[in-house]
Scaffold this active site. Structure first.
Site: not given
Ligand code: PGA
Length: 247
Positions: A9-11, A95, A97, A167, A173, A205, A226-227
């Site tokens: 997930n590149w966000k 998601h 967010e 999640e 994050g 994470s 994500g990251g």
């Molecule tokens: P993260 O994000 O791996 O940076 O914690 C995961 C996500 O939000 O899908």
């Protein structure tokens, strides 16, 4: 047997100039990981670029959101059919967010899920509790509520193909991850509400150092990353951890 899936997930990250190096590295590394499906969910403006770079490879293309509406006067929105036009296979819906920062409610998320399915793609339904909800002992109630809204609209059968991503909001994050046991407990709870064949990913994470232990859990079928998905070496190490999982 459930095929494992590791999705990046590149966000809101990436650039036209920088994306090719990351995508080429992922393509090269992913080809060596048998038994694991790899996907990258890129920002909308990069779908065409990513689709071109991924053509003829096994790496699937995904998006991070879709409108619940088919078309019309919805300025700034992107329909599921438009994403299908670009060859997306996966679309993240709900998601945390989106839920937290943009006020998406369970009903709206259920609408998005149905729209993605109707356009012939695979929704990845994200569910997860906040730290406050976990501390109050409401983890199961929260993820059940989020999942049940989708089940009520699309039915259990939709999860023959649809994917669930657990999640925990407090792990996204933050560098703090659910322990393998904590993840497995929620995955097992979710599994009872979907199907034996439904893929349930863990996200929050996930890093090269913790991926193997998470993926070793019985009901953890891969990860939503994500990251670490923005660093080719990390993302590929996580893919390799999924490939090493023993059945
Ligand atoms: P993260 O994000 O791996 O940076 O914690 C995961 C996500 O939000 O899908």
């Amino acid at each position: 047997m459930r095929e494992r899936l590791v999705a990046g997930n590149w966000k809101m990250h990436g650039s036209l100039a920088g994306n090719p190096a990351l995508i080429e590295a992922i393509k090269a590394g992913a080809a060596r990981q048998a038994g694991v499906e790899c996907a990258i969910c890129v920002p909308f403006p990069y779908l065409a670029q990513a689709a071109g770079l991924l053509q003829g490879t096994e790496v699937a293309l995904g998006a991070q959101n879709a409108s619940e509406h088919a078309q019309g006067a919805f300025t700034g929105e992107v329909s599921a059919a438009m994403l299908a036009d670009f060859g997306c296979r996966y679309v993240l819906v709900g998601h945390s967010e989106r839920r937290q920062l943009y006020g998406e409610g369970d009903g709206q998320v259920a609408g998005k899920f149905a729209a993605v399915l109707a356009a012939g793609m695979t929704p990845v339904l994200c569910v997860g509790e906040t730290l406050e909800e976990r501390d109050a002992g409401r983890t199961e109630a929260t993820v059940a509520r989020q999942l049940d809204a989708v089940l009520a609209k699309s039915g259990r059968g939709a999860f023959a193909t649809a994917v669930v991503a657990y999640e925990p909001v407090w792990a996204i994050g933050t560098g703090r991850t659910a322990s393998p046991g904590e993840a497995q407990a929620v995955h097992a709870f979710l599994r009872q509400r979907v199907l034996a064949e439904t893929r349930i990913l863990y996200g929050g994470s996930v890093k090269p150092g913790n991926a193997e232990a998470l993926f070793a859990q019985r009901d953890v079928d891969g990860g939503l990353i994500g990251g670490a998905a923005l660093v080719a070496a990390d993302f590929l190490a996580i893919l390799a951890a999924a490939a090493r999982r023993k059945e």
